[in-house]
Design a protein around this motif. Structure first.
Motif, PDB file in Angstrom:
ATOM      1  N   UNK A 126      -1.188  -3.767  -0.055  1.00 41.13           N
ATOM      2  CA  UNK A 126      -1.063  -2.345  -0.345  1.00 41.13           C
ATOM      3  C   UNK A 126      -1.940  -1.545   0.595  1.00 41.13           C
ATOM      4  N   UNK A 127      -1.409  -0.460   1.076  1.00 40.45           N
ATOM      5  CA  UNK A 127      -2.220   0.418   1.896  1.00 40.45           C
ATOM      6  C   UNK A 127      -1.867   1.851   1.522  1.00 40.45           C
ATOM      7  N   UNK A 128      -2.778   2.512   0.829  1.00 43.54           N
ATOM      8  CA  UNK A 128      -2.573   3.885   0.339  1.00 43.54           C
ATOM      9  C   UNK A 128      -1.229   4.023  -0.379  1.00 43.54           C
ATOM     10  N   UNK A 129      -0.995   3.085  -1.304  1.00 42.87           N
ATOM     11  CA  UNK A 129       0.208   3.189  -2.133  1.00 42.87           C
ATOM     12  C   UNK A 129       1.473   2.708  -1.440  1.00 42.87           C
ATOM     13  N   UNK A 130       1.364   2.287  -0.171  1.00 40.41           N
ATOM     14  CA  UNK A 130       2.542   1.810   0.542  1.00 40.41           C
ATOM     15  C   UNK A 130       2.353   0.332   0.861  1.00 40.41           C
ATOM     16  N   UNK A 131       3.418  -0.430   0.685  1.00 40.12           N
ATOM     17  CA  UNK A 131       3.318  -1.845   1.070  1.00 40.12           C
ATOM     18  C   UNK A 131       3.394  -1.940   2.582  1.00 40.12           C
ATOM     19  N   UNK A 132       2.445  -2.678   3.130  1.00 43.36           N
ATOM     20  CA  UNK A 132       2.373  -2.759   4.590  1.00 43.36           C
ATOM     21  C   UNK A 132       1.984  -4.158   5.029  1.00 43.36           C
ATOM     22  N   UNK A 133       2.518  -4.549   6.200  1.00 46.53           N
ATOM     23  CA  UNK A 133       2.078  -5.793   6.839  1.00 46.53           C
ATOM     24  C   UNK A 133       0.742  -5.522   7.504  1.00 46.53           C
ATOM     25  N   UNK A 134      -0.198  -6.431   7.292  1.00 43.97           N
ATOM     26  CA  UNK A 134      -1.518  -6.263   7.885  1.00 43.97           C
ATOM     27  C   UNK A 134      -1.981  -7.556   8.518  1.00 43.97           C
ATOM     28  N   UNK A 135      -2.743  -7.439   9.598  1.00 47.86           N
ATOM     29  CA  UNK A 135      -3.382  -8.609  10.208  1.00 47.86           C
ATOM     30  C   UNK A 135      -4.296  -9.256   9.168  1.00 47.86           C
ATOM     31  N   UNK A 136      -4.080 -10.557   8.915  1.00 51.10           N
ATOM     32  CA  UNK A 136      -4.832 -11.206   7.838  1.00 51.10           C
ATOM     33  C   UNK A 136      -6.263 -11.526   8.229  1.00 51.10           C
TER      34      UNK A 136
END
Ligand code: ZN
Length: 454
Positions: free
Chosen positions: A291-301
């Motif tokens: 989650x990123x500010x209420x939006x689902x997002x792909x992130x570098x783990x």
């Protein structure tokens, strides 16, 4: 000339099963001759006779003669003929150390009681023998070990893909297994196969529908590659045929045991299309959805270097994929340039490394290597072997994953009806996706998503 003694013992324990004293003696004499030792005397005991009790007059006399120095070497059929308990073994080791006694066995080779590793081997063999004599009625285990050494099948339930004799391939089931190997190696998750197999009415060896753990276990079984295992370790070639190539089986075990393999859907039951497939262009780590500010997002783990809104990135990749599969030359994707020569070379090299590992283990068992030396050799060869096996893995069977997608004139529609895990497999098969840092500003910038075709 070394004065040697042959020691033979007939016993009621299971390890002595069917092995007469005459046979033991003949084998021991042949071994002594090969060592150029002179057999001065054969010492005999019979543990089976009712009145002999636990005493072994032959063994006691042997120890006395070793102590006296008239016997400088002992030949026995196996260490467990000589010693029936750890206490006896320790007494024998003590005696051997004091007198410089040499010990050879027909079945277990040289027992070098003058070295720590040799004593460790003798103790291990002794522990095994004790286990056996304490479980005289437990013949099954012994039988399994014998069978393992001889490459014979274990008993038990009929394995899927095989007839009840456990050595004849049941072709109807073998075809299912080969398909499963090809699809898993092409990147499809077990779950997708289970769903498909059950939809097609295929049943497992118990006549029940497939379940994930059952299918996984069946595929990991080394017997399909014509390999024999004992206690989970491959111990050699089996005496039954290969249902799949050993390289395919090895590749599959690597795939299924790969911790990076993502096959579980997220909490919402939705499979993220690119989790574990797309990587960070900055540090190379894989991307996962959060989650990123209420939006689902792909992130570098690893470092959180990059981030992309999930739905936008997935839509972009899907568009690229559908466009690529819609091109007139889509069928060529099924047959990528393949360097079979390099693969065969790697398999040959892998086989040679396996042989070296086997040789090292044999040297250790024979007392010619210390535990430390064996560890050093093993730790050097294991990574080398893993790399060679990876290079020897057969290429993924693309047609099982891509077949429908490249043989339609409406790729977009077929893509929509393709199960999510097959979509993932197709993407992983064809694309290398790297996500770079996004430029400032609104919207999705496709220029910072790098897609390379495999
Ligand atoms: Zn990163």
């Amino acid at each position: 000339m070394i004065n040697a003694a042959v020691y033979v013992r007939i016993s009621s324990d299971v390890t002595g099963e069917g092995l007469g004293v005459a046979r033991q003696e003949a084998d021991c004499r042949a071994l002594a001759e090969a060592k150029a030792w002179t057999v001065m005397e054969v010492y005999r005991d019979n543990d089976t006779s009712a009145y002999s009790g636990t005493r072994r007059p032959g063994y006691e006399r042997l120890l006395t003669d070793i102590e006296a120095g008239t016997v400088r070497a002992v030949v026995a059929w196996h260490g467990d003929r000589l010693h029936r308990s750890p206490k006896e073994l320790e007494r024998f080791i003590d005696l051997a150390e004091r007198t410089g006694l040499r010990v050879e066995t027909v079945k277990a080779g040289t027992i070098d009681l003058s070295s720590a590793s040799g004593r460790a081997v003798a103790r291990t063999l002794g522990a095994w023998a004790r286990f056996e004599s304490e479980h005289k009625s437990d013949r099954i285990r012994r039988k399994l070990t014998d069978n393992a050494a001889a490459g014979l099948p274990h008993g038990g339930m009929r394995p899927f893909g095989w007839e009840a004799d456990r050595r004849t391939i049941r072709e109807s089931e073998a075809a299912v297994l080969r398909e499963a190997y090809a699809r898993v190696l092409a990147g499809e998750p077990i779950r997708a196969l289970v769903r498909d197999f059950n939809a097609r009415g295929l049943l497992n060896a118990s006549g029940r529908p497939w379940r994930h753990p059952t299918l996984r276990e069946v595929l990991l079984h080394a017997r399909h590659a014509g390999l024999r295992t004992h206690n989970g370790t491959v111990v050699g070639d089996a005496d039954w045929p290969e249902l799949v190539a050993p390289e395919s089986w090895r590749a599959l075990t690597r795939v299924l045991n790969d911790p990076a393999r993502v096959t579980t859907p997220g909490r919402a039951g939705r499979l993220n299309l690119l989790s574990g497939i797309a990587t960070c262009a900055v540090c190379g780590a894989s991307l996962r959805v959060g989650h990123s500010r209420g939006v689902r997002a792909y992130r570098c783990t690893l470092n959180g270097c990059v981030s992309r809104t999930r739905d936008l990135l997935e839509q972009f990749v899907t568009n690229v994929m559908v466009a690529r599969l819609s091109r007139p030359d889509a069928l060529s994707l099924l047959a990528p340039g393949d360097d079979g020569g390099a693969r065969r070379e790697a398999e040959g090299a892998a086989e040679r490394v396996r042989q070296r590992l086997d040789d090292a283990a044999a040297s250790f068992a024979a007392g010619n290597l210390t535990t430390r030396q064996l560890e050093v050799i093993t730790s050097q060869l294991k990574p080398e072997l893993a790399a060679l096996e990876a290079a020897a893995a057969p290429p993924a069977d693309r047609s099982t994953v891509l077949g429908k997608l490249v043989s339609t004139d409406n790729v977009a529609r077929v893509w929509e009806s393709t199960p999510p895990d097959v979509r993932r497999a197709a993407i992983a098969l064809l694309m290398e996706i790297k996500v770079g840092r996004a430029r400032r500003g609104p919207g999705f910038d496709p220029d910072t998503v790098f897609i390379d075709w495999r």
